[in-house]
Every structure is written in C-alpha cells, then in structure tokens.
Design a protein around this motif. Structure first.
Motif, mmCIF file in Angstrom:
data_model
loop_
_atom_site.group_PDB
_atom_site.id
_atom_site.type_symbol
_atom_site.label_atom_id
_atom_site.label_comp_id
_atom_site.label_asym_id
_atom_site.label_seq_id
_atom_site.Cartn_x
_atom_site.Cartn_y
_atom_site.Cartn_z
ATOM 1 N N GLN A 1 22.078 52.016 36.467
ATOM 2 C CA GLN A 1 20.928 52.860 36.790
ATOM 3 C C GLN A 1 19.953 52.851 35.608
ATOM 4 O O GLN A 1 19.962 53.752 34.771
ATOM 5 N N PRO A 2 19.124 51.814 35.500
ATOM 6 C CA PRO A 2 18.232 51.706 34.343
ATOM 7 C C PRO A 2 17.091 52.717 34.397
ATOM 8 O O PRO A 2 16.584 53.056 35.468
ATOM 9 N N ILE A 3 16.707 53.195 33.228
ATOM 10 C CA ILE A 3 15.563 54.088 33.099
ATOM 11 C C ILE A 3 14.444 53.324 32.393
ATOM 12 O O ILE A 3 14.668 52.625 31.414
ATOM 13 N N ASP A 4 13.237 53.451 32.910
ATOM 14 C CA ASP A 4 12.067 52.780 32.315
ATOM 15 C C ASP A 4 12.250 51.265 32.268
ATOM 16 O O ASP A 4 11.896 50.618 31.275
ATOM 17 N N HIS A 5 12.818 50.700 33.308
ATOM 18 C CA HIS A 5 12.964 49.257 33.425
ATOM 19 C C HIS A 5 12.176 48.747 34.633
ATOM 20 O O HIS A 5 11.836 49.509 35.544
ATOM 21 N N TYR A 6 11.894 47.448 34.611
ATOM 22 C CA TYR A 6 11.408 46.778 35.820
ATOM 23 C C TYR A 6 12.410 45.694 36.166
ATOM 24 O O TYR A 6 13.372 45.438 35.420
ATOM 25 N N PHE A 7 12.220 45.040 37.299
ATOM 26 C CA PHE A 7 13.256 44.161 37.836
ATOM 27 C C PHE A 7 12.656 42.799 38.157
ATOM 28 O O PHE A 7 11.589 42.690 38.751
ATOM 29 N N GLN A 8 13.388 41.759 37.738
ATOM 30 C CA GLN A 8 12.865 40.402 37.848
ATOM 31 C C GLN A 8 13.989 39.456 38.247
ATOM 32 O O GLN A 8 15.123 39.579 37.772
ATOM 33 N N ALA A 9 13.655 38.515 39.125
ATOM 34 C CA ALA A 9 14.641 37.521 39.544
ATOM 35 C C ALA A 9 15.085 36.700 38.336
ATOM 36 O O ALA A 9 14.287 36.357 37.459
ATOM 37 N N HIS A 10 16.373 36.398 38.292
ATOM 38 C CA HIS A 10 16.927 35.598 37.205
ATOM 39 C C HIS A 10 16.631 34.129 37.481
ATOM 40 O O HIS A 10 17.154 33.544 38.432
ATOM 41 N N ILE A 11 15.789 33.547 36.652
ATOM 42 C CA ILE A 11 15.388 32.148 36.812
ATOM 43 C C ILE A 11 16.151 31.297 35.804
ATOM 44 O O ILE A 11 16.119 31.569 34.592
ATOM 45 N N LEU A 12 16.842 30.282 36.293
ATOM 46 C CA LEU A 12 17.530 29.357 35.396
ATOM 47 C C LEU A 12 16.546 28.313 34.890
ATOM 48 O O LEU A 12 15.717 27.805 35.654
ATOM 49 N N GLY A 13 16.636 27.993 33.607
ATOM 50 C CA GLY A 13 15.730 26.997 33.046
ATOM 51 C C GLY A 13 15.695 27.073 31.544
ATOM 52 O O GLY A 13 16.610 27.606 30.897
#
Length: 371
Positions: free
Chosen positions: A161-173
């Motif tokens: 349960q993150p506070i003050d976070h945003y969420f991003q797809a994990h991109i391999l590279g």
C-alpha cells in the motif's frame, strides 16, 4: 548581473562533487549535506550537517541555511534531494540567490500527473503510467516522484500500500540517462550514459549501482532523446544542469522515465576544461556554451560500493585511488548502504569493472581485518 565571486552554497544529500567543482572554479564554498565526507570537508569553508532527507522539514532547512550563511550574500546550488523539499525555495531569505530551477519548474517535472501530461502533449513516448494502482498488479512498479537512486522503486504487489507513489509498467531493457545544459529556451545534451542496477541473487534490484559513459545508442534514439529534451526544456522552463532518465526496451523503443531537475551523479563523468558548476551558473544566466564541452577521450565509469553487513570505518583506513565520498573513521554504515563511490577512467568498460572490483576488495579486506 550575477556577482560572480559570491560564495556558492550547496544543498544536497551529498554535496561533494558540486563542492569540488565550485572550488575548482574559484568560489568560496559552503555545504549543507547529510554526510560531511572527508573529501567534502577538504574543499569547504563552512559545512553544516542535516539529518536524512526523510527526516527534514521546510523550517529545519531554512534554519540551517540561515545558520551557515550568517546573513551573508551567496548563490544557492541544489543537488540530489531537492526533489522532495523544493517548496522551501519559495521562502529563501534575501541574502540567498537561487541558481537553478524554480519551485514551479521542479513541481512541473516532479509531479507525475503534470509531467506525463506534458509528455503526452508532445507525443513523447513513456511506459504505461497511472496515478492509482492497476487492477492487475503483475509486471507493475510503484515509484516515488521524489526518490533518489532507484531504491524507492518496488514491485507492486497486492499487499503493498504505497503512499505518495505513482504506478508504471515494468519495462525490460537497458536503462540510461542523459546530462543536458539548458537556459529555458534551448538545451545541449552533454553526455549519454548507461545505468546499471545493483546485482542481487534474490530478485531484480532497481538501486543504482553503476554509470558508464559514453554510451553509443542508435542514431534514431539519440535524435529522439534530444528532441524530447528540447520540448521538455521549453515547456517546463528548465535551466542549468539537469538529467533525463530513459529505457530502451527489448522492442527497441526509447521511453522517457523522468527528469532530474538538478546536477546528477553522472555529471561527474563529463570530461570538460571548465568546471561543470561554472557551466551550470552560466546556463542559469542564459548562456550556453558555443562549442562541445565534453571530451570523451577514454571511458569513464562510476560505481557505488555497498556494504553487505553493518560496518564501522576503521581508523587509518587507506582509501584506494579512485575512491570518493570518503566517510570519516568510526562512521557507522548500515547493511545495504553505500560506503563510498569509485570512479575509474579506462580504455574499455571491462577494464573499468576489473578496477572497481579490485577497489571494492581492498576496502572490504581492510574493514574485515579491523574487526
């Protein structure tokens, strides 16, 4: 007109490189940082310790700045850590002049909603990103907009349960960064660097471990990166030394991750005749260099040396050549934290890695023998 010889006041989690650069440029240097490493204190006229960034508040910072400046005029340059505390810049006393991005600019590039809306307006590619957790958390990451060095990035799990976070797809590279100078209207990319995360046997780590430069990316990616920088600089009014983080995916797509609106660690790897902080000051005044300033004659590599256990730096520690950010004797360092920074110049990165390994072994051997 800026008074060139006013003291330079540095606020950062670690102010060592900026302090050294300012000293080389002929300035009197005052530093406010968390560590007070030996090589920082060597080049500073005044130093004031601050607690870890997470424990700081705005009034604490302002009181510390007032204490170190003693009411004297100076120019303030901010390094890593300003991302989480930039609102204090709106309340600077009259004797402190900011040389760097305005609070409004920092807010624009470090507020996820505003930054990714900006990228969308200019058709700048970035990974799938959202402000609320996705329904399916598999292959998604939680990130803090004010985090440093990647340690704030976590796999998004249903129990997290993150506070003050945003969420991003994990991109391999392959991860990288670019250092650029800007004056609010134009920008010059100074270096493109490859970034590597701390190796671990348990799972993928996102903690920054090493930086290598120059990184020869494809010409199309270089053009795309330069175009993205130019558009973001004008829209956000970025000035001075900044960096942009990106990833080149396994599908060969260059995706923008974030802007660091201040000089970052990879700045130190640029080989230039004029101290980098002077270029920063000039750019903040609107002046960009007329010719290429970086001189990549050989490869440069930076690695953070982390401790695998709680340690205390022994008396009489002999730091190998290439070590920086040197903690004083009897400094306690917790497991998983960096001991120091190793910077190597070599003919190739394999040779640099071997030298980093040798330095790390020498440091660990001395610590083990002192127990």
């Amino acid at each position: 007109m800026l008074e060139q010889k006013l003291p330079v006041l540095i606020f950062a989690q670690c102010g060592r490189f900026l302090a050294q650069s300012a000293t080389q440029a002929g300035y009197t240097v005052w530093v406010v940082d968390c560590f007070g490493d030996q090589d920082t204190l060597t080049v500073t006229d005044r130093w004031q310790k601050i607690p870890p960034l997470k424990q700081l508040d705005q009034q604490n910072i302002l009181n510390t700045l007032l204490e170190i400046t003693r009411g004297q005029k100076c120019n303030l340059v901010c390094g890593g850590g300003i991302e989480s505390h930039y609102p204090f810049l709106t309340q600077l006393p009259d004797n402190i002049h900011l040389l760097g991005n305005s609070p409004k600019t920092i807010h624009t590039v470090k507020t996820p909603r505003l930054f990714f809306e900006l990228l969308s307006r200019f058709d700048i590619a970035y990974p799938p990103t959202q402000l609320s957790p996705p329904d399916n958390t598999k292959n998604w990451l939680a990130k803090s907009a004010s985090g440093l060095g990647g340690s704030h990035i976590q796999y998004l799990a249903t129990h997290f349960q993150p506070i003050d976070h945003y969420f991003q797809a994990h991109i391999l590279g392959l991860s990288g960064s670019a250092i650029f100078l800007a004056n609010g209207q134009h920008a010059i990319v100074l270096s493109i660097n490859q970034q590597k995360s701390l190796p671990t046997n348990k799972h993928a780590s996102f903690t920054l471990w090493s930086i290598e430069t120059p990184w020869a990316i494809a010409e199309q990616h270089q053009r795309q990166l330069e175009q993205a920088v130019s558009k973001i600089v004008v829209e956000a009014q970025l000035i001075g030394l900044n960096s942009i983080d990106f990833i080149i995916s396994e599908k060969n797509e260059l995706l923008i991750l974030e802007i660091n609106p201040r000089p970052s660690a990879s700045t130190e790897l640029i080989q230039a005749e004029l101290p980098l902080i002077q270029h920063h000051i000039n750019a903040c005044q609107g002046r960009l260099p007329e010719k290429v300033i970086n001189q990549f004659i050989i490869k440069s590599s930076l690695r953070y040396i982390f401790t695998s256990d709680d340690v205390i730096i022994p008396n009489g520690m002999h730091w190998p050549s290439g070590c920086h950010d040197l903690p004083a004797a009897n400094t306690s360092i917790k497991k998983g934290d960096p001991i120091c920074t190793s910077i190597i110049q070599a003919t190739d990165f394999q040779q640099a890695d071997q030298q980093h390994d040798a330095i790390e072994n020498k440091i660990n051997q001395q610590i083990r023998q002192s127990r």
